[in-house]
Design a protein around this motif. Structure first.
Motif, PDB file in Angstrom:
ATOM      1  N   GLY A   1       0.777  -1.231   0.000  1.00  0.00           N
ATOM      2  CA  GLY A   1       0.000   0.000   0.000  1.00  0.00           C
ATOM      3  C   GLY A   1       0.806   1.277   0.000  1.00  0.00           C
TER       4      GLY A   1
ATOM      5  N   TRP B   1      -0.067   6.729   0.404  1.00  0.00           N
ATOM      6  CA  TRP B   1      -0.506   5.364   0.643  1.00  0.00           C
ATOM      7  C   TRP B   1      -1.828   5.133  -0.088  1.00  0.00           C
ATOM      8  CZ3 TRP B   1       1.860   1.726   4.021  1.00  0.00           C
ATOM      9  CH2 TRP B   1       3.016   2.201   4.671  1.00  0.00           C
ATOM     10  N   GLU B   2      -2.084   3.859  -0.400  1.00  0.00           N
ATOM     11  CA  GLU B   2      -3.359   3.536  -1.033  1.00  0.00           C
ATOM     12  C   GLU B   2      -4.530   3.884  -0.121  1.00  0.00           C
ATOM     13  OE1 GLU B   2      -3.513  -0.446  -2.439  1.00  0.00           O
ATOM     14  OE2 GLU B   2      -1.838  -0.199  -3.824  1.00  0.00           O
TER      15      GLU B   2
ATOM     16  N   ASP C   1      -3.831   0.700   5.193  1.00  0.00           N
ATOM     17  CA  ASP C   1      -2.514   0.163   4.829  1.00  0.00           C
ATOM     18  C   ASP C   1      -1.437   0.687   5.771  1.00  0.00           C
ATOM     19  OD1 ASP C   1      -3.094  -1.312   2.209  1.00  0.00           O
ATOM     20  OD2 ASP C   1      -3.942   0.660   1.802  1.00  0.00           O
TER      21      ASP C   1
END
Length: 235
Positions: free
Chosen positions: A163, A184-185, A189
């Motif tokens: 992520g 980050w995704e 994550d």
């Protein structure tokens, strides 16, 4: 509302050349409702005016997952351009925002220069983790050495955190402060990475322990945000 030479984009371009200065600041607004209102007021204040200077390359606002803070990040061609904006164009925008959302507390304003970026150049983050670190004033070039060590630990990590999209590291001119704009995704994550077996978001490796035990590190912390607004000049 007059037509303005402003357009929204997904995120700042960390790969672009010509960024000579970065400004980062935090506002405290109190509630998620006031966060949303403040972002809307910032957008209105900027969209209703011409882009203030060609040397302002981008302007970003992130909304804290704490429901209280806003993080402002701007890329500039040079320090002089920011100083001119501060002198001539900043106050009227802030006054319009303050009229819409009274009681904003402006916590601070820090200056940085881009140092190193790794990861996806075209990321679409669901979460941005802003990491800030301070170093002992007497430790020459400590911030640069710390970033290099972090990137070595990431590059040698046998199980990189899922992520993590990018890390964008900045240093203060005096070398005592570091800012990492980490994409980050999603927030989950980052939470999961911190819950892993190693120190911080890394695996349990010697390199990550060297990061944790960095001798000149005086303080280190982070806040999580979601992207709210990024504006650039219209071509």
């Amino acid at each position: 509302m007059k037509s303005a030479a402003v357009r929204p984009v997904t995120r700042p371009d960390f790969a672009r050349t010509g960024v000579g200065a970065v400004r980062a600041s935090t506002w405290r607004v109190g509630t998620p409702e006031r966060q949303r209102a403040a972002v809307e007021a910032v957008n209105a204040a900027w969209q209703s005016r011409d882009w203030p200077a060609a040397a302002l390359l981008s302007y970003t606002v992130l909304a804290g997952t704490d429901g209280d803070t806003l993080f402002h990040y701007s890329q500039w061609a040079d320090e002089a351009a920011y100083e001119e904006f501060f002198r001539t164009a900043r106050d009227d925008r802030n006054a319009e925002v303050d009229a819409a959302v009274p009681g904003i507390v402006r916590v601070g304003l820090d200056g940085y220069r881009p140092y190193r970026s790794v990861g996806a150049a075209d990321a679409t983050p669901g979460c941005v983790v802003v990491v800030e670190a301070r170093f002992d004033p007497g430790a020459a070039d400590a911030a640069r050495g710390f970033v290099d060590l972090v990137l070595e630990a990431q590059a040698t990590d046998p199980a990189p955190a899922p992520g993590l999209l990018s890390g964008n590291f900045h240093l203060s001119a005096d070398g005592t402060r570091m800012l990492n704009y980490a994409e980050w995704e999603g927030e989950r994550d980052h939470v999961a990475a911190l819950a892993g077996p190693g120190p911080g978001v890394g695996s349990d490796t010697a390199q990550w322990h060297r990061v944790l035990d960095f001798p000149a590190l005086a303080s280190n912390g982070f806040r999580r945000y979601v992207p709210a607004l990024t504006l650039v000049p219209r071509p």
